[in-house]
Design an enzyme around this catalytic site. Sequence first.
Site, PDB file in Angstrom:
ATOM      1  N   ARG A 245      16.368 -21.748 -24.967  1.00  0.00           N
ATOM      2  CA  ARG A 245      16.518 -20.782 -25.192  1.00  0.00           C
ATOM      3  C   ARG A 245      17.797 -19.887 -24.935  1.00  0.00           C
ATOM      4  O   ARG A 245      17.496 -18.371 -25.176  1.00  0.00           O
ATOM      5  CB  ARG A 245      15.663 -20.487 -23.085  1.00  0.00           C
ATOM      6  CG  ARG A 245      14.304 -21.443 -23.707  1.00  0.00           C
ATOM      7  CD  ARG A 245      13.562 -21.426 -21.719  1.00  0.00           C
ATOM      8  NE  ARG A 245      13.206 -22.496 -22.093  1.00  0.00           N
ATOM      9  CZ  ARG A 245      12.321 -22.355 -20.681  1.00  0.00           C
ATOM     10  NH1 ARG A 245      11.787 -21.656 -19.856  1.00  0.00           N
ATOM     11  NH2 ARG A 245      11.175 -23.525 -20.449  1.00  0.00           N
TER      12      ARG A 245
ATOM     13  N   GLU B 129       2.181 -28.708 -12.329  1.00  0.00           N
ATOM     14  CA  GLU B 129       2.467 -27.677 -11.386  1.00  0.00           C
ATOM     15  C   GLU B 129       2.099 -28.153 -10.432  1.00  0.00           C
ATOM     16  O   GLU B 129       0.934 -28.496 -10.037  1.00  0.00           O
ATOM     17  CB  GLU B 129       1.923 -26.537 -11.559  1.00  0.00           C
ATOM     18  CG  GLU B 129       2.319 -25.274 -12.662  1.00  0.00           C
ATOM     19  CD  GLU B 129       1.222 -24.218 -12.330  1.00  0.00           C
ATOM     20  OE1 GLU B 129       2.094 -23.225 -12.114  1.00  0.00           O
ATOM     21  OE2 GLU B 129       0.111 -24.282 -13.660  1.00  0.00           O
TER      22      GLU B 129
END
Length: 680
Positions: free
Chosen positions: A60, A121
């Site tokens: 990134r 999650e």
Amino acid sequence: MPIARPETSDARVIAHVDMDCFYVQVEQRRQPELRGLPTAVVQYNEWQGGGLIAVSYEARKCGVKRSMRGDEAKAACPEIQLVQVPVARGKADLNTYRSAGSEVVSILAQSGKCERASIDEVYLDLTDAAESMLADAPPESLDSIDEEALKSHILGMSRNEGDDFKESVRDWICRKDADRRDKLLGCGMIIVAELRKQVLKETEFSCSAGIAHNKMLAKLASGMNKPAQQTVVPYSAVQELLSSLPIKKMKQLGGKLGTSLQTDMGVNTVGDLLQFSEAKLQEHWGTNTGTWLWNIARGISGEEVQGRLLPKSHGSGKTFPGPRALKSLSNVQHWLNQLSEELSERLSSDLDQNKRIASTLTLHASAFKSKDSDSHKKFPSKSCPLRYGVTKIQEDAFNLFQAALREYMGPFGIKPQGNKQETWRITGLSVSASKIVDIPSGTSSIMRYFQSQSTVPSCSADRCVQEYVEITPSASEGCSEQRSIETQAAMSEEDISTHYTENIDPVPEKFPCQDFSCQSNEATPFQTQSESSKGTQRKTQSESSKGTQMKRIGRKINSSKEKSQGMPSIVDIFKNYIATPQSKQETEEDSTVPSTSKRNNFSSRSSHSSEVNQEVGERKETKWGYKIDEIDQSVFDELPEEIQLELRSFMRPNKRPNAGKSKGDGSASSIAHYFPPLKR
Ligand code: DCP
């Protein structure tokens, strides 16, 4: 405007834990030499290097994004390591990632009520743990506070220039004059830091977390400082956080409702909602949505953490974008067989490991017709009672498909238009198993259970096939004598097209990879808080002996060989039992969105993608439009929520038969009218 302050006694400590660049971490654990290198996980096709679905933080930094293809990523970051998603049965195999997620869940579940929200999650209700800590060993009484907790970001924490960050955090946690809410959050910070360290130690995965008084705020916070950090939202910081939070960043406001709030009411941030009274919001959006909006503007959310560690349903899906759309019955059957095989495997392992049984089989598909003004008509979803055994599931799935296709094509099937016949194309297929319950212990009661589930069929499978053959032009392609040749031909076509057409669109490309497992909203006996605290895998002695019995049964169920040899199995119980398709379309078509909605970013990507699709498609087939909005939403149910919401808003642009009606109409005021309910 002052925020209504809920009762202090309501103070809860909720954490949202989100794995960092999850698929990348799973691959890096498998290949440790990739650790620390810019890495991305790509789709399994090779067109332009495949679509990126997970990007490491090193990559990134070089500007690599998830929306890129492998070739683009290499251009941006020449040293990037691209890892392919594992493939099985011609589609992405997410089992490795799913199991990795389960490892994390089993660690986190030991600390309190735990809800697995997606593949990577988890929500935790740490209220009890925090209260115990505050009562028995409050932070100020500790000799030292863990370094990881001291690295927490506390929203709104004031700090003088030059103050040591960790010292400031320590002071905040140990403040004697802090209110009980902040004290509980301080305990939550220590507990979550400890849990994150444990996850790292036991799984080698890093994660980030948000800690707040409700799920909504915890979720917002967990993404604020990544990777491997945690963020806390004290009650006093809520107003400031929401006042600058773009409305579309709020859970469930990323789509049409958010857009409409912006355009109709000039609401750009969540805080902007504070200017409207509850009555005004209700007048505009209906009673429930109005109240919900009024609440979220104040950071109020009553959503409970569900004690749920196991999925609510299992499914397997694949999309066939652009020219890869399926056009023959035999090809559809081939893919349904693959999907059913995978589903059956997962059902067997659920039965084996968790002693759970599913009772409903559902088929979803997305399709379009070659020449039809009614091309937006949705392909109906069909369900029937689920019969265990891979061949039964394959059979039933195919029958459901044919029944649905018959309905989709209408009473005449072939509509002569000029000299051309109308035909269909399938752009997405999925099969899922739902209504999963724990089975009674012991083999005999399992048999009883199955028997009690049998129902009288209203439509025979043979009849469905017969009717279908009569009405659709493509059905003729499904005649048995042609089938094997056709399947081969179609398969080689799929293989060829893989090289340049698969996953042309940046969004649908995710779906072939997303075989899904929906999550349950209902706690099962395996999911109660007390059980959770013992860990997901723990079983009592009697349970494990039941488990052994179930293993035997699971094997039988999965073994078509045994069946063909005439050995007794649960499958045989159903030998006289035939699938009864039921349309599910209506219940799933409840999304109503404001007519004023404008296209969002995804929409513009969509139109671009469609063009690309069409261009490439013309090389092979010409003129087949690709209707992205009809891809089955359940295929990506396993993705993180915000991604699901984003994709849903993009994929459902036209579903609003009663647009406008709900506005100002209190009777049509359910929130479900504005966006599809998450099946959680
Ligand atoms: N995923 C996918 N397709 C998408 C989005 C995500 O297959 N369009 C998969 C790959 C991700 C995983 O789901 O690793 C979790 O998605 P997240 O959005 O949580 O993103 P990451 O975990 O990759 O990164 P982050 O650290 O930003 O959460």
